[in-house]
Each structure stands twice: as C-alpha cells, then as structure tokens.
Design a protein around this motif. Structure first.
Motif, mmCIF file in Angstrom:
data_model
loop_
_atom_site.group_PDB
_atom_site.id
_atom_site.type_symbol
_atom_site.label_atom_id
_atom_site.label_comp_id
_atom_site.label_asym_id
_atom_site.label_seq_id
_atom_site.Cartn_x
_atom_site.Cartn_y
_atom_site.Cartn_z
ATOM 1 N N THR A 305 0.818 -1.215 0.000
ATOM 2 C CA THR A 305 0.000 0.000 0.000
ATOM 3 C C THR A 305 0.850 1.262 0.000
ATOM 4 O O THR A 305 0.314 2.357 -0.191
ATOM 5 C CB THR A 305 -0.927 0.043 1.230
ATOM 6 O OG1 THR A 305 -0.122 0.075 2.423
ATOM 7 C CG2 THR A 305 -1.851 -1.161 1.265
ATOM 8 N N GLU A 306 2.147 1.140 0.201
ATOM 9 C CA GLU A 306 2.993 2.319 0.376
ATOM 10 C C GLU A 306 3.856 2.641 -0.825
ATOM 11 O O GLU A 306 4.358 3.758 -0.945
ATOM 12 C CB GLU A 306 3.878 2.140 1.607
ATOM 13 C CG GLU A 306 3.085 2.029 2.900
ATOM 14 C CD GLU A 306 3.981 1.914 4.117
ATOM 15 O OE1 GLU A 306 5.219 2.026 3.960
ATOM 16 O OE2 GLU A 306 3.441 1.709 5.222
ATOM 17 N N GLU A 334 -11.601 -9.717 0.033
ATOM 18 C CA GLU A 334 -10.307 -9.809 0.680
ATOM 19 C C GLU A 334 -9.279 -10.302 -0.326
ATOM 20 O O GLU A 334 -9.564 -11.163 -1.155
ATOM 21 C CB GLU A 334 -10.357 -10.763 1.872
ATOM 22 C CG GLU A 334 -11.253 -10.285 3.004
ATOM 23 C CD GLU A 334 -11.304 -11.267 4.156
ATOM 24 O OE1 GLU A 334 -11.285 -10.821 5.326
ATOM 25 O OE2 GLU A 334 -11.368 -12.486 3.890
ATOM 26 N N HIS A 343 -6.309 -9.564 3.400
ATOM 27 C CA HIS A 343 -6.267 -8.109 3.474
ATOM 28 C C HIS A 343 -7.603 -7.502 3.054
ATOM 29 O O HIS A 343 -8.142 -7.846 1.993
ATOM 30 C CB HIS A 343 -5.166 -7.559 2.560
ATOM 31 C CG HIS A 343 -3.786 -7.921 2.990
ATOM 32 N ND1 HIS A 343 -3.000 -7.086 3.760
ATOM 33 C CD2 HIS A 343 -3.057 -9.046 2.777
ATOM 34 C CE1 HIS A 343 -1.841 -7.666 3.989
ATOM 35 N NE2 HIS A 343 -1.846 -8.856 3.398
ATOM 36 N N ASP A 344 -8.114 -6.616 3.881
ATOM 37 C CA ASP A 344 -9.255 -5.788 3.495
ATOM 38 C C ASP A 344 -8.686 -4.665 2.634
ATOM 39 O O ASP A 344 -8.399 -3.567 3.099
ATOM 40 C CB ASP A 344 -9.949 -5.227 4.740
ATOM 41 C CG ASP A 344 -11.201 -4.418 4.418
ATOM 42 O OD1 ASP A 344 -11.418 -4.086 3.233
ATOM 43 O OD2 ASP A 344 -11.960 -4.106 5.356
ATOM 44 N N TRP A 345 -8.487 -4.986 1.356
ATOM 45 C CA TRP A 345 -7.756 -4.081 0.476
ATOM 46 C C TRP A 345 -8.451 -2.739 0.309
ATOM 47 O O TRP A 345 -7.780 -1.703 0.157
ATOM 48 C CB TRP A 345 -7.522 -4.738 -0.888
ATOM 49 C CG TRP A 345 -8.765 -5.181 -1.598
ATOM 50 C CD1 TRP A 345 -9.393 -6.385 -1.491
ATOM 51 C CD2 TRP A 345 -9.526 -4.411 -2.540
ATOM 52 N NE1 TRP A 345 -10.512 -6.415 -2.302
ATOM 53 C CE2 TRP A 345 -10.612 -5.226 -2.959
ATOM 54 C CE3 TRP A 345 -9.399 -3.126 -3.067
ATOM 55 C CZ2 TRP A 345 -11.561 -4.779 -3.880
ATOM 56 C CZ3 TRP A 345 -10.343 -2.672 -3.981
ATOM 57 C CH2 TRP A 345 -11.410 -3.501 -4.378
ATOM 58 N N LYS A 347 -10.154 -1.039 2.567
ATOM 59 C CA LYS A 347 -9.845 -0.217 3.730
ATOM 60 C C LYS A 347 -8.371 0.169 3.752
ATOM 61 O O LYS A 347 -8.018 1.322 4.036
ATOM 62 C CB LYS A 347 -10.196 -0.953 5.019
ATOM 63 C CG LYS A 347 -9.896 -0.162 6.288
ATOM 64 C CD LYS A 347 -10.221 -0.955 7.534
ATOM 65 C CE LYS A 347 -10.029 -0.100 8.792
ATOM 66 N NZ LYS A 347 -8.686 0.505 8.881
ATOM 67 N N GLU A 348 -7.498 -0.776 3.467
ATOM 68 C CA GLU A 348 -6.068 -0.510 3.573
ATOM 69 C C GLU A 348 -5.608 0.558 2.588
ATOM 70 O O GLU A 348 -4.840 1.462 2.940
ATOM 71 C CB GLU A 348 -5.292 -1.815 3.385
ATOM 72 C CG GLU A 348 -5.468 -2.780 4.544
ATOM 73 C CD GLU A 348 -4.787 -4.117 4.327
ATOM 74 O OE1 GLU A 348 -3.996 -4.230 3.358
ATOM 75 O OE2 GLU A 348 -5.031 -5.047 5.112
ATOM 76 N N ASP A 351 -7.271 4.001 3.573
ATOM 77 C CA ASP A 351 -6.564 4.612 4.698
ATOM 78 C C ASP A 351 -5.240 5.222 4.241
ATOM 79 O O ASP A 351 -4.850 6.310 4.686
ATOM 80 C CB ASP A 351 -6.306 3.583 5.797
ATOM 81 C CG ASP A 351 -7.577 3.169 6.528
ATOM 82 O OD1 ASP A 351 -8.615 3.831 6.357
ATOM 83 O OD2 ASP A 351 -7.524 2.163 7.276
ATOM 84 N N GLU A 352 -4.538 4.516 3.376
ATOM 85 C CA GLU A 352 -3.250 5.014 2.904
ATOM 86 C C GLU A 352 -3.425 6.297 2.103
ATOM 87 O O GLU A 352 -2.675 7.272 2.292
ATOM 88 C CB GLU A 352 -2.564 3.954 2.049
ATOM 89 C CG GLU A 352 -1.183 4.354 1.541
ATOM 90 C CD GLU A 352 -0.162 4.542 2.653
ATOM 91 O OE1 GLU A 352 0.775 5.336 2.447
ATOM 92 O OE2 GLU A 352 -0.292 3.897 3.719
#
Length: 395
Positions: A305-306, A334, A343-345, A347-348, A351-352
């Motif tokens: 995610t980064e 997921e 992973h709850d992609w 949300k992840e 959030d990022e």
C-alpha cells in the motif's frame, strides 16, 4: 454527589474520552460498567464504520473543493499546458463522486473537452502525439456524463476511432507480430501496456463486449507483456523472468520501466501487473486461467500500500488508481497474500490515500515527479478515481 460519566467520541480520530465527577465516590462496580461501555464503543463495528465513512467523505469533499476552487481554470480546463488528459481525469473524478453534468465545474470541464472533438471521432488536442490516451480519457468522461443520451453519437464515434488506432492487419501487422493488438499514444508509435489498458477500459465502458475482436486483439498484446510462457505468449522475454508479473511493452525490442534482469529479462512491476489483471478480466478471462492465476500470485508476493512494487515512489498515484480498478474487477472482498494473510484491500488502500492527502485537499507525489505526478491536479484526479472504485460495492 452522583457520579456522572461523560463519553466523547471523535469519529475522525477515533479518540474516546471518559470523564467523571466525584472520582472518589465512584464504586468499583460503576467504574467497571463504565469501562465495559468504553470497550464496547471501541470495538463497535458501527462506530468504526461511521468513523471510516466520515473520514472518507471528508477526504473526498476536500479534494472536490480543491479541484473546483483552485485547480480549475476559468475556461474549464485543468493543467491545460499538458493537453486535455488531466481535464478529462479531473472531470471524471468529479462525476464519479456524485457531481452531475449540470454541476458548474463539470459543465465547464465537459465543454472544454467538447471543443476538441474531431471529425474522425477522436477527442484530442490538435497536433498532439497522445491521440489514444486523450481520446480514451475523454471517452470515459463522456460515458460517465451521458445521463440522457446526449453524448451517444460522440461516444460511438470515439469508440470507432479508438478501434482504428489498434495495431492489426490494417496497419500491416500479422498476428505473430509483437505490435499486434496493442495501442500506443497515437499516430504510429509503438504500443504499450498503459495505452492498451486505457483503450480496453474505454471500449468496455462505451459498450464494447469482451468477445469483440478489438478486445480480443488487445488481450493478445496484453498477454504477451506478461512474464509467463503460455499458448498466448511465445516471445523471448517470459522464460528469462518467469514470475507472472507484467512489464511495459513487448514491442520494439521490449521495455520495462523497472529495468532488466541480468539475463536480459524484463522486470515486472506493480502498476503494470494490476493493469494486466484488470485488462484480462475486461476481456473475459476468468480466474481459473493460468494468466490470471500467475498475475494474482505475483501480486500476492508484492502486495504493497505504500509503494509501487518494483518502482518505489515512481508512478505511485497511477498505481493507486489502477489497483482500485483491478481489485474491484477481480471481485474479492479480501486479497490473500503469499503469506496467507487476508487483506481488506479497500480499507487498507483507502486509509493510505487519506493519510497522504495535503492540507489543501490535494495530493501530489513529492518524491517522484516523473509522469507528471508533480501536478496536484492530475494526482488529485487519480485519487478521486481510486477512492470511487475503492468504495464501490464496499457495503
């Protein structure tokens, strides 16, 4: 004095404060009850969901305010010095978040794009070398704005124009040629994954079926840009780096923006692998196909995610908007990575993105300006599109 508990919940920061009067008079029983209430609030899915929704809506509204109040010029364009692509992306971003064609900013954006509709059906700046790219983005925008059929003719003409840009028999390319089925920026530039995937998305959204010859030709080109030997890909690069990911182009000697392996293979990277995944799905390839399985396996080993895997910060926001579209198309709530973690992609990645938003509501790639990601209009447009697709079907 009777103890009085006051609980304050801040939905944006998820901070919860408990205060009480007459601390000395609070019994252990009442204190335990208060702590149980606090714990229930902390773990309540409804409270967490409300906080997430509030943060999402705030981020979107701030981005919309930025584009409409600071990003858009008086003539309706966004970053017009770069062509009309950014105007299309930003206008589409506004449409994806509930603005209508009657909204002043959207109306001006659409009018600015309409000025560049050509007799050949394309929508591009005169003299540009980016006819495919600009027409694809404009077509997606007009499809999103076509509430009452007012753009039916424009859409049909642009769809036909894009099909004419594809490298195929009419361009003197046979099916065994590396150029076959792909699209480049325009003219006769060599085809690449980015332009071809924009082409496939624009054709799909404007009514072209998965089994249409244009989509299947494009699928052949996309398959050949995967590091996977298969009946669809017999070119020399796949066996040199058979990891299942995708690179930029198989044509004109092959290119990967992530560079080469020591043996001359083309390195896979995140944005192109997600682009390959969504394009295969758009062309009707199912999850059991070895091409999809190999792409998902690569992404499972490189879920991030980064950063844009293989590219770091370069092309990061293009990556984010491609991830959102690809995983939405893949259709799983997921995403399971190689280590077995679910992973709850949605949300992840949401959030990022929210964590990266500037105070003025925009986004910009401060570490890598390549591919115009130093332009806050373009990057904010990318983020609005990403957030729209991250939110779809989330409930």
């Amino acid at each position: 004095m009777t103890p009085c508990f006051v609980i304050r919940v801040d939905l944006f920061s998820l901070e919860i404060e408990v205060s009480y009067m007459s601390q000395l008079l609070v019994s252990p029983f009442r204190f335990c009850l208060a702590m149980l209430l606090l714990a229930s609030l902390l773990i309540s899915p409804a409270v967490v969901r409300a906080a997430e929704n509030a943060a999402y809506e705030k981020a979107v509204q701030n981005a919309v305010n930025y584009l409409t109040n600071q990003g858009q010029a008086a003539d309706g364009t966004f970053s017009s010095n770069t062509g009309i692509g950014v105007t299309a992306i930003c206008t589409l971003g506004l449409l994806e978040h509930g603005r209508t064609p009657l909204d002043p900013a959207v109306k001006k954006g659409l009018a600015a794009l309409e000025k560049h509709v050509k007799e050949d059906g394309g929508i591009y700046l005169e003299g540009t070398r980016h006819r495919n790219y600009e027409t694809c983005l404009c077509l997606l925008t007009f499809v999103a704005a076509n509430n009452d059929g007012q753009y039916d003719k424009l859409i049909a003409n642009a769809n036909k124009f894009l099909k004419g840009l594809q490298w195929d028999d009419s361009e003197g390319k046979s099916e065994d040629d590396a150029f076959y089925g792909g699209a480049g920026y325009g003219g006769h530039s060599r085809p690449d994954m980015s332009n071809t995937t924009f082409l496939m998305e624009a054709l799909r959204e404007s009514g072209t079926s998965a089994d249409d010859p244009a989509m299947q030709k494009a699928l052949l080109f996309v398959s050949r840009c995967q590091n996977l030997e298969s009946p669809h890909n017999q070119f020399e690069f796949a066996p040199k780096n058979p990891d299942g990911g995708f690179y930029y182009t198989v044509a004109a000697g092959g290119t990967s923006q992530a560079g080469q392996t020591e043996n001359g293979g083309l390195r896979s990277y995140g944005s192109m692998t997600y682009a390959g995944l969504k394009s295969m799905i758009y062309a009707g390839v199912d999850k059991d196909d070895q091409r999809v399985k190999a792409a998902v396996a690569w992404l499972g080993k490189n879920y991030d995610t980064e950063q844009n895997p293989g590219m770091g910060d370069t092309g990061l926001y293009y990556y984010y908007h491609t991830v959102a579209k690809a995983l939405e198309a893949y259709g799983e709530d997921e995403f399971v990575t190689a280590d077995g973690k679910k992973h709850d992609w949605r949300k992840e990645f949401t959030d990022e993105l929210i964590s990266r938003q500037q105070e003025n509501g925009s986004w910009v790639n401060e570490k890598a300006e390549r591919w115009m990601e130093g332009d806050p209009n373009l990057v904010t447009g990318y983020c609005l599109l990403a957030l729209a697709h991250l939110q779809k079907d989330a409930d």
